[in-house]
Motif scaffolding. Sequence first.
Motif, mmCIF file in Angstrom:
data_model
loop_
_atom_site.group_PDB
_atom_site.id
_atom_site.type_symbol
_atom_site.label_atom_id
_atom_site.label_comp_id
_atom_site.label_asym_id
_atom_site.label_seq_id
_atom_site.Cartn_x
_atom_site.Cartn_y
_atom_site.Cartn_z
ATOM 1 N N ALA A 32 0.828 -1.201 0.000
ATOM 2 C CA ALA A 32 0.000 0.000 0.000
ATOM 3 C C ALA A 32 0.863 1.253 0.000
ATOM 4 C CB ALA A 32 -0.929 -0.002 1.207
ATOM 5 N N GLY A 33 1.990 1.226 0.697
ATOM 6 C CA GLY A 33 2.874 2.379 0.748
ATOM 7 C C GLY A 33 3.621 2.629 -0.538
ATOM 8 N N LEU A 34 3.712 1.615 -1.400
ATOM 9 C CA LEU A 34 4.388 1.800 -2.683
ATOM 10 C C LEU A 34 3.474 2.361 -3.766
ATOM 11 C CD1 LEU A 34 6.630 -1.388 -2.826
ATOM 12 C CD2 LEU A 34 7.356 0.977 -2.485
ATOM 13 N N LEU A 35 2.197 2.544 -3.461
ATOM 14 C CA LEU A 35 1.269 3.087 -4.452
ATOM 15 C C LEU A 35 1.651 4.489 -4.947
ATOM 16 C CD1 LEU A 35 -2.200 1.805 -3.235
ATOM 17 C CD2 LEU A 35 -0.933 1.128 -5.263
ATOM 18 N N PRO A 36 2.085 5.423 -4.090
ATOM 19 C CA PRO A 36 2.499 6.727 -4.631
ATOM 20 C C PRO A 36 3.666 6.620 -5.606
ATOM 21 C CG PRO A 36 2.131 6.914 -2.283
ATOM 22 C CD PRO A 36 2.049 5.453 -2.629
ATOM 23 N N LEU A 37 4.620 5.750 -5.314
ATOM 24 C CA LEU A 37 5.754 5.566 -6.217
ATOM 25 C C LEU A 37 5.296 4.944 -7.529
ATOM 26 C CD1 LEU A 37 8.813 5.824 -6.608
ATOM 27 C CD2 LEU A 37 9.042 3.545 -5.618
ATOM 28 N N ALA A 38 4.376 4.003 -7.460
ATOM 29 C CA ALA A 38 3.843 3.390 -8.681
ATOM 30 C C ALA A 38 3.103 4.418 -9.527
ATOM 31 C CB ALA A 38 2.922 2.232 -8.325
ATOM 32 N N CYS A 39 2.325 5.296 -8.888
ATOM 33 C CA CYS A 39 1.638 6.364 -9.622
ATOM 34 C C CYS A 39 2.646 7.281 -10.307
ATOM 35 C CB CYS A 39 0.764 7.185 -8.685
ATOM 36 S SG CYS A 39 -0.694 6.349 -8.098
ATOM 37 N N LEU A 40 3.710 7.621 -9.602
ATOM 38 C CA LEU A 40 4.736 8.488 -10.166
ATOM 39 C C LEU A 40 5.414 7.833 -11.359
ATOM 40 C CD1 LEU A 40 6.371 11.162 -9.817
ATOM 41 C CD2 LEU A 40 8.004 9.789 -8.545
ATOM 42 N N ILE A 41 5.761 6.569 -11.252
ATOM 43 C CA ILE A 41 6.424 5.876 -12.349
ATOM 44 C C ILE A 41 5.527 5.801 -13.574
ATOM 45 C CG2 ILE A 41 7.276 3.602 -13.061
ATOM 46 C CD1 ILE A 41 8.402 3.309 -10.213
ATOM 47 N N VAL A 42 4.256 5.496 -13.368
ATOM 48 C CA VAL A 42 3.324 5.411 -14.497
ATOM 49 C C VAL A 42 3.156 6.775 -15.162
ATOM 50 C CG1 VAL A 42 0.883 5.042 -15.069
ATOM 51 C CG2 VAL A 42 2.107 3.379 -13.668
ATOM 52 N N LEU A 43 3.011 7.837 -14.374
ATOM 53 C CA LEU A 43 2.822 9.160 -14.964
ATOM 54 C C LEU A 43 4.075 9.666 -15.673
ATOM 55 C CD1 LEU A 43 0.601 10.902 -12.300
ATOM 56 C CD2 LEU A 43 -0.019 10.224 -14.607
ATOM 57 N N VAL A 44 5.242 9.366 -15.150
ATOM 58 C CA VAL A 44 6.477 9.760 -15.839
ATOM 59 C C VAL A 44 6.599 8.990 -17.161
ATOM 60 C CG1 VAL A 44 8.997 9.638 -15.703
ATOM 61 C CG2 VAL A 44 7.699 10.576 -13.812
ATOM 62 N N ALA A 45 6.253 7.705 -17.157
ATOM 63 C CA ALA A 45 6.297 6.925 -18.394
ATOM 64 C C ALA A 45 5.302 7.468 -19.419
ATOM 65 C CB ALA A 45 6.011 5.459 -18.094
ATOM 66 N N LEU A 46 4.104 7.832 -18.970
ATOM 67 C CA LEU A 46 3.123 8.421 -19.887
ATOM 68 C C LEU A 46 3.590 9.770 -20.417
ATOM 69 C CD1 LEU A 46 -0.250 7.536 -18.132
ATOM 70 C CD2 LEU A 46 0.678 6.572 -20.246
ATOM 71 N N THR A 47 4.273 10.550 -19.575
ATOM 72 C CA THR A 47 4.804 11.836 -20.016
ATOM 73 C C THR A 47 5.869 11.637 -21.084
ATOM 74 O OG1 THR A 47 4.346 12.846 -17.886
ATOM 75 C CG2 THR A 47 6.009 13.908 -19.233
ATOM 76 N N LEU A 48 6.749 10.681 -20.870
ATOM 77 C CA LEU A 48 7.782 10.413 -21.873
ATOM 78 C C LEU A 48 7.173 9.893 -23.172
ATOM 79 C CD1 LEU A 48 10.566 8.860 -19.638
ATOM 80 C CD2 LEU A 48 10.479 11.152 -20.625
ATOM 81 N N LEU A 49 6.137 9.068 -23.069
ATOM 82 C CA LEU A 49 5.440 8.590 -24.262
ATOM 83 C C LEU A 49 4.770 9.745 -25.003
ATOM 84 C CD1 LEU A 49 4.510 6.148 -25.960
ATOM 85 C CD2 LEU A 49 2.491 6.074 -24.496
ATOM 86 N N ALA A 50 4.126 10.643 -24.263
ATOM 87 C CA ALA A 50 3.486 11.803 -24.897
ATOM 88 C C ALA A 50 4.529 12.699 -25.559
ATOM 89 C CB ALA A 50 2.689 12.595 -23.864
ATOM 90 N N VAL A 73 5.144 19.829 -23.310
ATOM 91 C CA VAL A 73 4.517 18.562 -22.919
ATOM 92 C C VAL A 73 5.281 17.929 -21.758
ATOM 93 C CG1 VAL A 73 4.047 16.202 -23.688
ATOM 94 C CG2 VAL A 73 3.451 18.124 -25.140
ATOM 95 N N LEU A 74 6.602 17.945 -21.832
ATOM 96 C CA LEU A 74 7.413 17.347 -20.768
ATOM 97 C C LEU A 74 7.241 18.104 -19.458
ATOM 98 C CD1 LEU A 74 9.426 15.038 -20.391
ATOM 99 C CD2 LEU A 74 11.242 16.646 -20.899
ATOM 100 N N SER A 75 7.248 19.414 -19.503
ATOM 101 C CA SER A 75 7.077 20.215 -18.286
ATOM 102 C C SER A 75 5.703 19.991 -17.660
ATOM 103 C CB SER A 75 7.270 21.701 -18.582
ATOM 104 O OG SER A 75 8.549 21.943 -19.089
ATOM 105 N N ALA A 76 4.674 20.048 -18.486
ATOM 106 C CA ALA A 76 3.316 19.860 -17.963
ATOM 107 C C ALA A 76 3.145 18.467 -17.370
ATOM 108 C CB ALA A 76 2.290 20.096 -19.061
ATOM 109 N N GLY A 77 3.651 17.458 -18.049
ATOM 110 C CA GLY A 77 3.520 16.092 -17.550
ATOM 111 C C GLY A 77 4.256 15.868 -16.246
ATOM 112 N N LEU A 78 5.458 16.428 -16.130
ATOM 113 C CA LEU A 78 6.212 16.238 -14.894
ATOM 114 C C LEU A 78 5.619 17.035 -13.741
ATOM 115 C CD1 LEU A 78 9.870 16.089 -16.225
ATOM 116 C CD2 LEU A 78 8.372 14.222 -15.557
ATOM 117 N N ILE A 79 5.042 18.192 -14.026
ATOM 118 C CA ILE A 79 4.367 18.951 -12.976
ATOM 119 C C ILE A 79 3.146 18.182 -12.472
ATOM 120 C CG2 ILE A 79 2.976 21.029 -12.556
ATOM 121 C CD1 ILE A 79 5.043 22.541 -14.299
ATOM 122 N N VAL A 80 2.370 17.632 -13.396
ATOM 123 C CA VAL A 80 1.199 16.830 -13.003
ATOM 124 C C VAL A 80 1.643 15.607 -12.211
ATOM 125 C CG1 VAL A 80 -0.653 15.363 -13.918
ATOM 126 C CG2 VAL A 80 -0.304 17.649 -14.841
ATOM 127 N N ALA A 81 2.723 14.946 -12.647
ATOM 128 C CA ALA A 81 3.218 13.772 -11.925
ATOM 129 C C ALA A 81 3.663 14.145 -10.512
ATOM 130 C CB ALA A 81 4.378 13.137 -12.695
#
Length: 146
Positions: A32-50, A73-81
């Motif tokens: 459960a404590g690793l969920l924030p890190l998992a969210c961050l990894i997924v959003l960074v990967a989506l930002t790089l894909l975008a 796109v990179l700035s906005a995605g990393l800020i959201v992440a």
Amino acid sequence: MQPAASPATSTSTLQPRRWFASRDSFSSGLLAGLLPLACLIVLVALTLLATLLVRLATAGQGFAAQQQLAVIVLSAGLIVAGIVYAVACVRMLRRVGAWQRAGASTGAAGALWALGFSALCLVLPLLFGALLPQHPSPLLPPHPLP
């Protein structure tokens, strides 16, 4: 005489719902404590894909336009992440407090260890980038040419 409790009004539905494992275990708190890190990894990967898709879509428009759109796109995605990570950490810390008040101290300890690990995963690359030299030190003599 009281009527029998129906399944819809049983006392188990009145109890607060636990979204983690029913037993107080360190591993369930750790996951459960690793969920924030998992969210961050997924959003960074989506930002790089975008960013990749934007670069592919603007390949014929020239370097200046391509660079501007990729940076936006990179700035906005990393800020959201970063915002999502911060919100997820705050929510997890609130959950840990609720677990501790409910007596699930082992699961809360696992979640706190996982949050500490995720913070370390974020800080270590920043420290390495700041502390390790990006070029040879000016104090070292230059190497002679062979």
